[in-house]
Design an enzyme around this catalytic site. Structure first.
Site, PDB file in Angstrom:
ATOM      1  N   GLY A  46       0.838  -1.187   0.000  1.00  0.00           N
ATOM      2  CA  GLY A  46       0.000   0.000   0.000  1.00  0.00           C
ATOM      3  C   GLY A  46       0.873   1.235   0.000  1.00  0.00           C
ATOM      4  CD  GLN A  51       3.138   5.738   2.833  1.00  0.00           C
ATOM      5  OE1 GLN A  51       2.160   5.180   2.348  1.00  0.00           O
ATOM      6  NE2 GLN A  51       4.164   5.087   3.364  1.00  0.00           N
ATOM      7  CB  CYS A  99       5.246   2.239   7.749  1.00  0.00           C
ATOM      8  SG  CYS A  99       4.649   3.749   6.944  1.00  0.00           S
ATOM      9  CG  LEU A 100       6.657   1.356   1.749  1.00  0.00           C
ATOM     10  CD1 LEU A 100       6.027   1.591   0.381  1.00  0.00           C
ATOM     11  CD2 LEU A 100       7.813   0.387   1.666  1.00  0.00           C
ATOM     12  CG  HIS A 141      -0.415   0.965   7.275  1.00  0.00           C
ATOM     13  ND1 HIS A 141       0.506   0.603   8.231  1.00  0.00           N
ATOM     14  CD2 HIS A 141       0.246   1.772   6.409  1.00  0.00           C
ATOM     15  CE1 HIS A 141       1.675   1.174   7.950  1.00  0.00           C
ATOM     16  NE2 HIS A 141       1.538   1.880   6.841  1.00  0.00           N
ATOM     17  CD  GLU A 142      -1.060   2.341   2.743  1.00  0.00           C
ATOM     18  OE1 GLU A 142      -0.702   3.530   2.540  1.00  0.00           O
ATOM     19  OE2 GLU A 142      -0.246   1.460   3.067  1.00  0.00           O
ATOM     20  CG  HIS A 145       0.102   6.731   5.573  1.00  0.00           C
ATOM     21  ND1 HIS A 145       1.226   7.230   6.199  1.00  0.00           N
ATOM     22  CD2 HIS A 145       0.352   5.420   5.353  1.00  0.00           C
ATOM     23  CE1 HIS A 145       2.108   6.264   6.347  1.00  0.00           C
ATOM     24  NE2 HIS A 145       1.598   5.150   5.851  1.00  0.00           N
TER      25      HIS A 145
END
Length: 188
Positions: A46, A51, A99-100, A141-142, A145
C-alpha cells in the site's frame, strides 16, 4: 514508469491531514500510475499520497491473499468503516506491520479484523470493498496516512519506546528526508 521518492517520518506532509481530491483528470491518473510503480519498486502492499509528498486523500494497494486472489486498486477520497479492534496486546508474529515511511522496521499493532472501504476510483466511479484480515489491516494503515498518522504513532508501551529510539538513531523525525525505491537503502 516513474518511481517517486518516499517521505520518511518527520516530513510535515506525513503528519497533517490530507485534503480531498477535486480533479479526476489525467494528472490524477498519472499520479496513481506512478504510485503503483513506486509501491512495486519499494516493495510494499500500500502507498498513500502523503508518503510521496502529495497531501491528497488517496492511496493505492496491491496484495495477494493466501488463496492467490489479488486485491489491487486506487482509493480516492475514501471513507473507512471498521469493526471494533479486539482487546489485549497485539501478537508480534501475526500482527506486525511495517511502513515505507518508517523503513526497515516492523512492530505489532492491534487493528480491527474487518473493514468496509468506500471510495472513488481514478475515473471518479464509486466503489465499495468489504475486507477481512490482512486486507482490512492494509486499508486501516493507508487510511491513517490520510489523517496524518503513521502506524508507529499508534504503538503502545515498549514498542512505542523502541520506535522512538529507532527514529532518533536513524536521524529521522525531521523534515525533508526521503528515499527512492530501487536506488536507496532506506534503513539508513
Amino acid at each position: 514508469m516513474a518511481v517517486l521518492p518516499i517521505r520518511i517520518c518527520g516530513d510535515p506532509v506525513l503528519h497533517s491531514p490530507a485534503s480531498e481530491v477535486t480533479g479526476f483528470d489525467a494528472d490524477l491518473a498519472e499520479l496513481v500510475s506512478d504510485m503503483y510503480d513506486t509501491m512495486a519498486a519499494a516493495p510494499g502492499v500500500g502507498l498513500a499520497g502523503p508518503q510521496v509528498g502529495v497531501a491528497k486523500r488517496l492511496f493505492v494497494y496491491d496484495w495477494t491473499d493466501d488463496s492467490d486472489i489479488r486485491h489491487r486498486g486506487a482509493a480516492i477520497n475514501p471513507t473507512l468503516w471498521i469493526s471494533p479492534p479486539p482487546a489485549g496486546d497485539a501478537d508480534p508474529e501475526t500482527e506486525a506491520e511495517g511502513c515505507l515511511s518508517f523503513p526497515g522496521e516492523r512492530f505489532p499493532l492491534r487493528r480491527a479484523a474487518s473493514a468496509v472501504l468506500q471510495a472513488f476510483d481514478v475515473d471518479g466511479e464509486p466503489f465499495e470493498v468489504r475486507a477481512e484480515g490482512w486486507l482490512a489491516r492494509i486499508f486501516q494503515h493507508e487510511y491513517d496516512h490520510l489523517d496524518g498518522l503513521l502506524y508507529v504513532d499508534r504503538l503502545t508501551d515498549g514498542y512505542a519506546r523502541t520506535a522512538a529510539k529507532v527514529e532518533r538513531k536513524q536521524g529521522w523525525g525531521v523534515p525533508g528526508q526521503s528515499w527512492l525505491p530501487g536506488v536507496d537503502h532506506p534503513e539508513g
